[in-house]
Design a protein around this motif. Structure first.
Motif, PDB file in Angstrom:
ATOM      1  N   GLY A 252       0.788  -1.225   0.000  1.00  0.00           N
ATOM      2  CA  GLY A 252       0.000   0.000   0.000  1.00  0.00           C
ATOM      3  C   GLY A 252       0.816   1.270   0.000  1.00  0.00           C
ATOM      4  O   GLY A 252       0.773   2.028   0.970  1.00  0.00           O
ATOM      5  N   ASN A 253       1.554   1.513  -1.067  1.00  0.00           N
ATOM      6  CA  ASN A 253       2.267   2.783  -1.226  1.00  0.00           C
ATOM      7  C   ASN A 253       2.374   3.125  -2.707  1.00  0.00           C
ATOM      8  O   ASN A 253       2.230   2.255  -3.580  1.00  0.00           O
ATOM      9  CB  ASN A 253       3.653   2.727  -0.574  1.00  0.00           C
ATOM     10  CG  ASN A 253       4.549   1.678  -1.201  1.00  0.00           C
ATOM     11  OD1 ASN A 253       5.019   1.826  -2.311  1.00  0.00           O
ATOM     12  ND2 ASN A 253       4.775   0.580  -0.471  1.00  0.00           N
ATOM     13  N   ALA A 254       2.612   4.393  -2.976  1.00  0.00           N
ATOM     14  CA  ALA A 254       2.581   4.875  -4.359  1.00  0.00           C
ATOM     15  C   ALA A 254       3.691   4.276  -5.211  1.00  0.00           C
ATOM     16  O   ALA A 254       3.498   4.018  -6.400  1.00  0.00           O
ATOM     17  CB  ALA A 254       2.686   6.403  -4.372  1.00  0.00           C
TER      18      ALA A 254
ATOM     19  N   GLN B 112       2.682   0.545  -6.001  1.00  0.00           N
ATOM     20  CA  GLN B 112       1.441   0.507  -6.773  1.00  0.00           C
ATOM     21  C   GLN B 112       1.660   1.051  -8.189  1.00  0.00           C
ATOM     22  O   GLN B 112       1.079   0.551  -9.154  1.00  0.00           O
ATOM     23  CB  GLN B 112       0.352   1.299  -6.058  1.00  0.00           C
ATOM     24  CG  GLN B 112      -0.160   0.637  -4.781  1.00  0.00           C
ATOM     25  CD  GLN B 112      -0.928  -0.641  -5.038  1.00  0.00           C
ATOM     26  OE1 GLN B 112      -1.494  -0.844  -6.120  1.00  0.00           O
ATOM     27  NE2 GLN B 112      -0.955  -1.525  -4.055  1.00  0.00           N
ATOM     28  N   THR B 113       2.505   2.058  -8.316  1.00  0.00           N
ATOM     29  CA  THR B 113       2.838   2.572  -9.650  1.00  0.00           C
ATOM     30  C   THR B 113       3.625   1.531 -10.423  1.00  0.00           C
ATOM     31  O   THR B 113       3.381   1.303 -11.622  1.00  0.00           O
ATOM     32  CB  THR B 113       3.645   3.876  -9.542  1.00  0.00           C
ATOM     33  OG1 THR B 113       2.912   4.831  -8.789  1.00  0.00           O
ATOM     34  CG2 THR B 113       3.938   4.453 -10.922  1.00  0.00           C
TER      35      THR B 113
ATOM     36  N   ARG C   9       3.376  11.454  -5.934  1.00  0.00           N
ATOM     37  CA  ARG C   9       2.167  10.636  -5.904  1.00  0.00           C
ATOM     38  C   ARG C   9       2.021   9.996  -4.522  1.00  0.00           C
ATOM     39  O   ARG C   9       3.029   9.672  -3.865  1.00  0.00           O
ATOM     40  CB  ARG C   9       2.248   9.530  -6.973  1.00  0.00           C
ATOM     41  CG  ARG C   9       2.082  10.033  -8.393  1.00  0.00           C
ATOM     42  CD  ARG C   9       2.720   9.123  -9.409  1.00  0.00           C
ATOM     43  NE  ARG C   9       4.171   9.199  -9.360  1.00  0.00           N
ATOM     44  CZ  ARG C   9       4.888  10.174  -9.914  1.00  0.00           C
ATOM     45  NH1 ARG C   9       4.280  11.167 -10.547  1.00  0.00           N
ATOM     46  NH2 ARG C   9       6.202  10.163  -9.843  1.00  0.00           N
TER      47      ARG C   9
ATOM     48  N   TRP D 212      -0.662   7.081  -2.175  1.00  0.00           N
ATOM     49  CA  TRP D 212      -1.644   5.995  -2.252  1.00  0.00           C
ATOM     50  C   TRP D 212      -2.682   6.247  -1.176  1.00  0.00           C
ATOM     51  O   TRP D 212      -2.383   6.241   0.009  1.00  0.00           O
ATOM     52  CB  TRP D 212      -0.948   4.669  -2.036  1.00  0.00           C
ATOM     53  CG  TRP D 212      -1.823   3.456  -2.078  1.00  0.00           C
ATOM     54  CD1 TRP D 212      -2.114   2.629  -1.024  1.00  0.00           C
ATOM     55  CD2 TRP D 212      -2.483   2.895  -3.210  1.00  0.00           C
ATOM     56  NE1 TRP D 212      -2.931   1.595  -1.438  1.00  0.00           N
ATOM     57  CE2 TRP D 212      -3.175   1.730  -2.779  1.00  0.00           C
ATOM     58  CE3 TRP D 212      -2.582   3.265  -4.560  1.00  0.00           C
ATOM     59  CZ2 TRP D 212      -3.928   0.934  -3.640  1.00  0.00           C
ATOM     60  CZ3 TRP D 212      -3.337   2.476  -5.416  1.00  0.00           C
ATOM     61  CH2 TRP D 212      -4.002   1.331  -4.966  1.00  0.00           C
TER      62      TRP D 212
ATOM     63  N   ASP E  92      -7.048   3.194  -1.697  1.00  0.00           N
ATOM     64  CA  ASP E  92      -6.841   2.248  -2.807  1.00  0.00           C
ATOM     65  C   ASP E  92      -6.768   2.934  -4.166  1.00  0.00           C
ATOM     66  O   ASP E  92      -7.141   2.345  -5.195  1.00  0.00           O
ATOM     67  CB  ASP E  92      -7.953   1.189  -2.825  1.00  0.00           C
ATOM     68  CG  ASP E  92      -7.929   0.307  -1.589  1.00  0.00           C
ATOM     69  OD1 ASP E  92      -6.841   0.127  -1.015  1.00  0.00           O
ATOM     70  OD2 ASP E  92      -8.992  -0.201  -1.199  1.00  0.00           O
ATOM     71  N   THR E  93      -6.279   4.166  -4.162  1.00  0.00           N
ATOM     72  CA  THR E  93      -6.169   4.922  -5.411  1.00  0.00           C
ATOM     73  C   THR E  93      -4.843   5.668  -5.449  1.00  0.00           C
ATOM     74  O   THR E  93      -4.400   6.212  -4.440  1.00  0.00           O
ATOM     75  CB  THR E  93      -7.328   5.938  -5.536  1.00  0.00           C
ATOM     76  OG1 THR E  93      -8.575   5.252  -5.435  1.00  0.00           O
ATOM     77  CG2 THR E  93      -7.256   6.680  -6.857  1.00  0.00           C
ATOM     78  N   LEU E  94      -4.221   5.692  -6.631  1.00  0.00           N
ATOM     79  CA  LEU E  94      -3.019   6.499  -6.826  1.00  0.00           C
ATOM     80  C   LEU E  94      -3.428   7.931  -7.116  1.00  0.00           C
ATOM     81  O   LEU E  94      -4.200   8.187  -8.040  1.00  0.00           O
ATOM     82  CB  LEU E  94      -2.201   5.960  -8.001  1.00  0.00           C
ATOM     83  CG  LEU E  94      -1.127   4.926  -7.704  1.00  0.00           C
ATOM     84  CD1 LEU E  94      -0.565   4.371  -9.003  1.00  0.00           C
ATOM     85  CD2 LEU E  94      -0.011   5.534  -6.865  1.00  0.00           C
TER      86      LEU E  94
ATOM     87  N   GLN F  20       2.818   7.653   4.543  1.00  0.00           N
ATOM     88  CA  GLN F  20       3.090   7.301   3.159  1.00  0.00           C
ATOM     89  C   GLN F  20       4.571   6.947   3.016  1.00  0.00           C
ATOM     90  O   GLN F  20       5.408   7.359   3.820  1.00  0.00           O
ATOM     91  CB  GLN F  20       2.767   8.472   2.228  1.00  0.00           C
ATOM     92  CG  GLN F  20       1.325   8.901   2.220  1.00  0.00           C
ATOM     93  CD  GLN F  20       0.444   8.012   1.362  1.00  0.00           C
ATOM     94  OE1 GLN F  20       0.909   7.354   0.428  1.00  0.00           O
ATOM     95  NE2 GLN F  20      -0.855   8.004   1.664  1.00  0.00           N
TER      96      GLN F  20
END
Length: 354
Positions: free
Chosen positions: A173-175, A178-179, A264, A266, A269-271, A315
């Motif tokens: 769960g981090n940008a 996830q990216t 960015r 997270w 649940d969205t970037l 984050q």
């Protein structure tokens, strides 16, 4: 020289320092004995010369050692993950399970939470990203970072994945991760390999957290190898990405790479792309909460502030971005500086007076 350049480029920061210290120590011994060189080379110089040769041999063998982890024709699983820290723990975990012959790694070394990603699929976009890091991130990136080189290596490694191998994409769960998940799905979209997505942090929290002792991980690099070894046993319980899932992730990557921002997060649940100064207020709050050492006229080491911000941030951003924003606050006149901002350990800061 090309072979030497290739060997050096594979080194991580801590390895560079270790090799440099050892090499300088050996060279120092040669210097001390230089007057005896002509008359007694074999007797007096053999040991330090041998040590230098050993260091050279060790360094030059690193590319072959690292290639051991690259995808191979007989791989059954290829793990794609973010960061050298996570990569090191994964190597130890795979060794502990005796899986190294068939489980290989692709390590994405970039922090995708920061820096421009616009048009990263193009040479122009990759140059923009490289230039941003060189101009704004002082630690480690300003000399060695080359997005084009990183991207080419990534594509080469993905191309080596054999058809029968399952591809395990590790995320959390981090940008950054996830990216990377979305970029990887985009790049592998046309492959026939089975793609499995696993959240290492969630698994380890489920396995090991108790009411009286728990850890909430911000990113997978925080997980020790012994716990990761247990998480590896859950591979078959990972989420298998369907064609629709992959298409959706690829579409989300295309949306991300169409944005022009440099930060960015997270969230839910969205970037989300957020302004570059998103953490400035947070940094100033942390600065105000810290007590400068006596006799420093209110100045606090930049590294202390960055460490505090990093430790309490929910984050995963990375210390280099926080340090970049500290320098921006100096340039804008919000903070005063004492020292030289070549690296965070070399300067101190305080709120600007009057």
């Amino acid at each position: 020289m090309l072979a030497i350049k290739k060997a050096v480029s594979t080194l991580r920061d801590e390895e560079v320092k270790l090799h440099l210290m050892q090499l300088l120590a050996g060279i120092g011994e040669l210097k001390e004995q230089s007057e005896l060189l002509e008359s007694a080379l074999e007797e007096h110089m053999a040991e330090p010369v041998a040590r230098l040769i050993d260091q050279y041999s060790s360094l030059m063998s690193l590319p072959a050692q690292r290639a051991f982890w690259d995808p191979a024709p007989d791989s059954t699983h290829v793990h794609i993950l973010c960061g050298d820290s996570f990569g090191g723990s994964m190597k130890q975990a795979l060794k502990g399970l005796s899986w190294t012959d068939t489980h290989k790694l692709i390590i994405l070394r970039e922090n995708y939470a920061i820096g421009p990603l616009e048009q990263l699929d193009t040479p122009v976009g990759r140059k923009v990203r490289s230039d941003w890091f060189r101009q704004n991130i002082t630690e480690n990136y300003n000399i060695s970072y080359d997005c084009e080189e990183e991207y080419t290596e990534k594509l080469d490694n993905l191309e080596q994945i054999p058809e029968q191998a399952k591809v395990v994409i590790w995320t959390s769960g981090n940008a950054c991760e996830q990216t990377a998940l979305r970029l990887t799905a985009h790049l592998l979209g046309n492959r026939q390999n089975e793609l499995i997505m696993i959240d290492a942090c969630a698994i380890c929290e489920q396995l090991f957290n108790r009411p009286d002792a728990f850890i909430n991980y911000c990113h997978s690099g925080e997980i020790p190898s012994d716990k990761l070894r247990e998480a590896l046993l859950w591979i078959n319980d990972g989420s298998r990405l369907t064609t629709e899932d992959i298409a959706q992730l690829s579409q989300e990557w295309q949306a991300i790479s169409g944005q022009s921002g440099v930060l960015r997060i997270w969230q839910e649940d969205t970037l989300l792309e957020v302004p570059a100064d998103y953490y400035d207020g947070y940094l100033l709050e942390k600065l105000d909460s810290l007590t400068p050492p006596p006799g420093e006229d209110g100045f606090l080491k930049s590294a202390r502030l960055v460490g505090e911000a990093l430790g309490y941030c929910e984050q995963y951003v990375g210390d280099t971005y926080f340090e970049h924003r500290v320098r921006e606050l100096i340039y804008s006149g919000v903070l005063e500086i004492k020292g030289v901002p070549t690296a965070m350990r070399f300067y101190s800061i305080r709120r600007k007076k009057g």
